[in-house]
Design a protein around this motif. Sequence first.
Motif, PDB file in Angstrom:
ATOM      1  N   THR A   1      35.661  58.054  52.704  1.00 28.94           N
ATOM      2  CA  THR A   1      34.255  57.710  52.949  1.00 28.94           C
ATOM      3  C   THR A   1      34.143  56.371  53.656  1.00 28.94           C
ATOM      4  O   THR A   1      33.395  56.221  54.634  1.00 28.94           O
ATOM      5  CB  THR A   1      33.480  57.665  51.625  1.00 28.94           C
ATOM      6  OG1 THR A   1      33.540  58.951  50.998  1.00 28.94           O
ATOM      7  CG2 THR A   1      32.024  57.290  51.859  1.00 28.94           C
ATOM      8  N   ALA A   2      34.899  55.377  53.169  1.00 29.26           N
ATOM      9  CA  ALA A   2      34.829  54.029  53.754  1.00 29.26           C
ATOM     10  C   ALA A   2      35.345  54.030  55.185  1.00 29.26           C
ATOM     11  O   ALA A   2      34.763  53.379  56.067  1.00 29.26           O
ATOM     12  CB  ALA A   2      35.641  53.059  52.896  1.00 29.26           C
TER      13      ALA A   2
ATOM     14  N   ARG B   1      35.010  50.631  44.572  1.00 35.80           N
ATOM     15  CA  ARG B   1      34.203  51.854  44.606  1.00 35.80           C
ATOM     16  C   ARG B   1      34.875  52.991  43.843  1.00 35.80           C
ATOM     17  O   ARG B   1      34.205  53.881  43.315  1.00 35.80           O
ATOM     18  CB  ARG B   1      33.948  52.263  46.057  1.00 35.80           C
ATOM     19  CG  ARG B   1      33.017  51.306  46.788  1.00 35.80           C
ATOM     20  CD  ARG B   1      32.963  51.552  48.277  1.00 35.80           C
ATOM     21  NE  ARG B   1      32.428  52.858  48.627  1.00 35.80           N
ATOM     22  CZ  ARG B   1      32.077  53.204  49.867  1.00 35.80           C
ATOM     23  NH1 ARG B   1      32.215  52.324  50.867  1.00 35.80           N
ATOM     24  NH2 ARG B   1      31.591  54.392  50.114  1.00 35.80           N
ATOM     25  N   ALA B   2      36.213  52.937  43.764  1.00 35.09           N
ATOM     26  CA  ALA B   2      36.938  53.970  43.027  1.00 35.09           C
ATOM     27  C   ALA B   2      37.010  53.658  41.536  1.00 35.09           C
ATOM     28  O   ALA B   2      37.490  54.491  40.754  1.00 35.09           O
ATOM     29  CB  ALA B   2      38.347  54.109  43.578  1.00 35.09           C
TER      30      ALA B   2
ATOM     31  N   THR C   1      39.293  59.668  47.980  1.00 34.22           N
ATOM     32  CA  THR C   1      37.909  60.039  48.276  1.00 34.22           C
ATOM     33  C   THR C   1      37.125  58.843  48.797  1.00 34.22           C
ATOM     34  O   THR C   1      36.418  58.927  49.813  1.00 34.22           O
ATOM     35  CB  THR C   1      37.226  60.605  47.021  1.00 34.22           C
ATOM     36  OG1 THR C   1      37.907  61.792  46.614  1.00 34.22           O
ATOM     37  CG2 THR C   1      35.762  60.931  47.293  1.00 34.22           C
ATOM     38  N   GLU C   2      37.249  57.708  48.099  1.00 33.33           N
ATOM     39  CA  GLU C   2      36.505  56.515  48.506  1.00 33.33           C
ATOM     40  C   GLU C   2      37.040  55.955  49.821  1.00 33.33           C
ATOM     41  O   GLU C   2      36.267  55.462  50.648  1.00 33.33           O
ATOM     42  CB  GLU C   2      36.566  55.453  47.408  1.00 33.33           C
ATOM     43  CG  GLU C   2      35.859  55.844  46.126  1.00 33.33           C
ATOM     44  CD  GLU C   2      34.375  56.128  46.330  1.00 33.33           C
ATOM     45  OE1 GLU C   2      33.794  55.633  47.314  1.00 33.33           O
ATOM     46  OE2 GLU C   2      33.802  56.866  45.508  1.00 33.33           O
TER      47      GLU C   2
ATOM     48  N   ASP D   1      37.205  46.588  48.466  1.00 34.99           N
ATOM     49  CA  ASP D   1      35.974  47.370  48.310  1.00 34.99           C
ATOM     50  C   ASP D   1      36.292  48.825  47.960  1.00 34.99           C
ATOM     51  O   ASP D   1      35.591  49.438  47.144  1.00 34.99           O
ATOM     52  CB  ASP D   1      35.157  47.325  49.616  1.00 34.99           C
ATOM     53  CG  ASP D   1      34.458  45.991  49.805  1.00 34.99           C
ATOM     54  OD1 ASP D   1      34.406  45.196  48.837  1.00 34.99           O
ATOM     55  OD2 ASP D   1      33.977  45.735  50.924  1.00 34.99           O
ATOM     56  N   ILE D   2      37.332  49.371  48.560  1.00 33.54           N
ATOM     57  CA  ILE D   2      37.714  50.752  48.255  1.00 33.54           C
ATOM     58  C   ILE D   2      38.111  50.868  46.796  1.00 33.54           C
ATOM     59  O   ILE D   2      37.691  51.797  46.090  1.00 33.54           O
ATOM     60  CB  ILE D   2      38.864  51.202  49.177  1.00 33.54           C
ATOM     61  CG1 ILE D   2      38.366  51.329  50.621  1.00 33.54           C
ATOM     62  CG2 ILE D   2      39.447  52.532  48.701  1.00 33.54           C
ATOM     63  CD1 ILE D   2      39.461  51.633  51.622  1.00 33.54           C
TER      64      ILE D   2
ATOM     65  N   ARG E   1      40.519  59.586  43.340  1.00 29.16           N
ATOM     66  CA  ARG E   1      39.314  58.777  43.565  1.00 29.16           C
ATOM     67  C   ARG E   1      39.534  57.790  44.709  1.00 29.16           C
ATOM     68  O   ARG E   1      38.636  57.573  45.542  1.00 29.16           O
ATOM     69  CB  ARG E   1      38.934  58.022  42.282  1.00 29.16           C
ATOM     70  CG  ARG E   1      38.210  58.872  41.244  1.00 29.16           C
ATOM     71  CD  ARG E   1      37.400  58.011  40.276  1.00 29.16           C
ATOM     72  NE  ARG E   1      38.247  57.065  39.557  1.00 29.16           N
ATOM     73  CZ  ARG E   1      38.785  57.294  38.361  1.00 29.16           C
ATOM     74  NH1 ARG E   1      38.586  58.453  37.761  1.00 29.16           N
ATOM     75  NH2 ARG E   1      39.536  56.389  37.766  1.00 29.16           N
TER      76      ARG E   1
END
Length: 201
Positions: free
Chosen positions: A18-19, A35-36, A14-15, A31-32, A11
């Motif tokens: 994207t970030a 989001r995970a 993945t995050e 923030d990462i 996770r």
Amino acid sequence: MRADARRNYERLLTEARTAFTEHGTDTSLEDIARRAGVGIGTLYRHFPNRTALMGAVFQGEVDALLAHARELADAPQPCAALVEWLRAIITHASTYRGLSRALMTASADDSSGMARCSVPMREAGGALLTRAQQAGAVRADVSISDLMQLTNGISLAVEESPDDPQLADRLLTLTLSGLKGGERKRQSVPETSPERPPAAS
């Protein structure tokens, strides 16, 4: 790795991917983690610093570039193969704002978290460069370290000039003109044109 730890790891990757794509490689690690769905401590247990996270995120793209280098290893035109691979690096680096700067820094520090990307890239590029040099298409004094730094510099320039889609090709062409092996023959310029005979004395 336990199943729950593996899920957290995936996770986070993945995050982070994207970030980094949306906001650049200097995006907030907090923030990462949020989001995970994990705490920042969990992120640091998997990735002790930002460059370690970046190295893990970019490993897939690096693997693809390494595979491409292997495909080009026996190309009939060694110089064209080298150029094709360098263009692929520029395309890859421009996907993530800040990646080219990180790769430039990592090239001088094999202990950094990005070394897992930069070291095998230099080895793959070195093989392509050697073939081009043996074919006489690239000067013998060109090193792969300098060439990779130039490529990362072009990527950084492209990153800063998003409205100029032709910039990468122009800069790469300028770079390659200084790499070519052999001496150019200077063209002699006639003092008079064929249409105009010299003036009578």
